[in-house]
Write a protein that holds these residues in place. Structure first.
Motif, PDB file in Angstrom:
ATOM      1  N   ARG A  18       0.830  -1.201   0.000  1.00 33.32           N
ATOM      2  CA  ARG A  18       0.000   0.000   0.000  1.00 33.32           C
ATOM      3  C   ARG A  18       0.869   1.258   0.000  1.00 33.32           C
ATOM      4  NH1 ARG A  18      -2.097  -3.525   3.569  1.00 33.32           N
ATOM      5  NH2 ARG A  18      -0.876  -2.610   5.249  1.00 33.32           N
ATOM      6  N   GLY A  20       0.491   5.088   1.540  1.00 38.51           N
ATOM      7  CA  GLY A  20      -0.264   6.031   2.357  1.00 38.51           C
ATOM      8  C   GLY A  20      -0.023   7.432   1.847  1.00 38.51           C
ATOM      9  N   PRO A  33      -4.408  12.930   7.214  1.00 39.12           N
ATOM     10  CA  PRO A  33      -4.529  11.759   6.336  1.00 39.12           C
ATOM     11  C   PRO A  33      -5.386  12.077   5.114  1.00 39.12           C
ATOM     12  CG  PRO A  33      -5.222  11.239   8.591  1.00 39.12           C
ATOM     13  CD  PRO A  33      -5.030  12.717   8.512  1.00 39.12           C
ATOM     14  N   THR A  36      -5.371   5.854   1.333  1.00 39.41           N
ATOM     15  CA  THR A  36      -4.431   4.742   1.171  1.00 39.41           C
ATOM     16  C   THR A  36      -4.699   4.131  -0.191  1.00 39.41           C
ATOM     17  OG1 THR A  36      -4.377   4.278   3.543  1.00 39.41           O
ATOM     18  CG2 THR A  36      -3.632   2.522   2.082  1.00 39.41           C
ATOM     19  N   ASP A  51      -1.450   3.175  -9.013  1.00 35.99           N
ATOM     20  CA  ASP A  51      -1.254   3.999  -7.816  1.00 35.99           C
ATOM     21  C   ASP A  51      -0.513   5.291  -8.150  1.00 35.99           C
ATOM     22  OD1 ASP A  51       0.751   1.925  -8.233  1.00 35.99           O
ATOM     23  OD2 ASP A  51       1.731   2.600  -6.403  1.00 35.99           O
ATOM     24  N   THR A 111       6.465   4.611  10.531  1.00 35.95           N
ATOM     25  CA  THR A 111       5.400   3.606  10.677  1.00 35.95           C
ATOM     26  C   THR A 111       5.299   3.148  12.122  1.00 35.95           C
ATOM     27  OG1 THR A 111       5.669   2.938   8.377  1.00 35.95           O
ATOM     28  CG2 THR A 111       4.531   1.390   9.816  1.00 35.95           C
ATOM     29  N   ASP A 133      -0.879   3.313   7.083  1.00 32.78           N
ATOM     30  CA  ASP A 133      -0.104   3.896   5.979  1.00 32.78           C
ATOM     31  C   ASP A 133      -0.377   5.395   5.854  1.00 32.78           C
ATOM     32  OD1 ASP A 133       1.066   1.340   4.801  1.00 32.78           O
ATOM     33  OD2 ASP A 133      -1.076   0.895   4.871  1.00 32.78           O
ATOM     34  N   GLN A 134      -1.662   5.771   6.018  1.00 31.82           N
ATOM     35  CA  GLN A 134      -1.989   7.205   5.996  1.00 31.82           C
ATOM     36  C   GLN A 134      -1.343   7.903   7.189  1.00 31.82           C
ATOM     37  OE1 GLN A 134      -6.194   8.203   5.502  1.00 31.82           O
ATOM     38  NE2 GLN A 134      -6.488   6.205   4.557  1.00 31.82           N
TER      39      GLN A 134
END
Length: 152
Positions: A18, A20, A33, A36, A51, A111, A133-134
């Motif tokens: 993923r 973020g 945020p 994702t 993406d 993270t 991830d965000q």
């Protein structure tokens, strides 16, 4: 030192599965945020992965003046496989969103910090995986913004 340029920025935490994404206000005060994205690992080398195309759309939609990508430097300050991967992703993104600049920034522990902050707020398990991830992208962008403010 140069004056901090006004404008919206996106923060990006590149993972294997993923990506973020966070966003800040035009004054560069607060990162929040955004979304994702699932990594598109199936696209051909001569096409833009889904993406990356979505990041291009987000840059245009929000009028971003810069994208800040986290570079996962290990604790010893070395660039391992994850850093090579993030740099490659940032290079690909830079090609697609030019002339908007892509900046790499040290994201050591983003993270881990994001996971800890979410856990402190009672967000755990599947709910945490959905937003970590965000949250990491927020940590990356917020740290970068604060570093820019210290410079000016």
């Amino acid at each position: 030192m140069s004056e901090f340029a006004w404008g919206v920025r996106l923060g990006v935490d590149v993972g294997q599965v993923r990506v973020g994404v966070s966003i800040c206000d035009p004054d560069g005060i607060l990162a929040t945020p955004l979304v994702t994205l699932a990594r598109d690992l199936t696209s051909a080398d001569d096409t833009v992965p889904g993406d990356v195309a979505e990041l291009r759309r987000l840059v245009a939609e929000h009028g971003a003046v810069e994208v800040v990508v986290g570079l996962p430097v290990n604790l010893a300050g070395k660039h391992g496989p994850a850093a090579v991967h993030a740099r490659s992703y940032a290079d690909r993104l830079a090609d697609v969103i030019a002339p908007v600049p892509v900046t790499l920034t040290d994201e050591r522990m983003s993270t881990v910090v994001a996971s800890r902050r979410l856990a402190e707020r009672g967000v755990r398990g599947k709910r945490q995986r959905a937003v970590v991830d965000q949250a990491a992208a927020v940590e990356i962008l917020q740290s970068w913004l604060e570093a820019q403010r210290r410079r000016t």
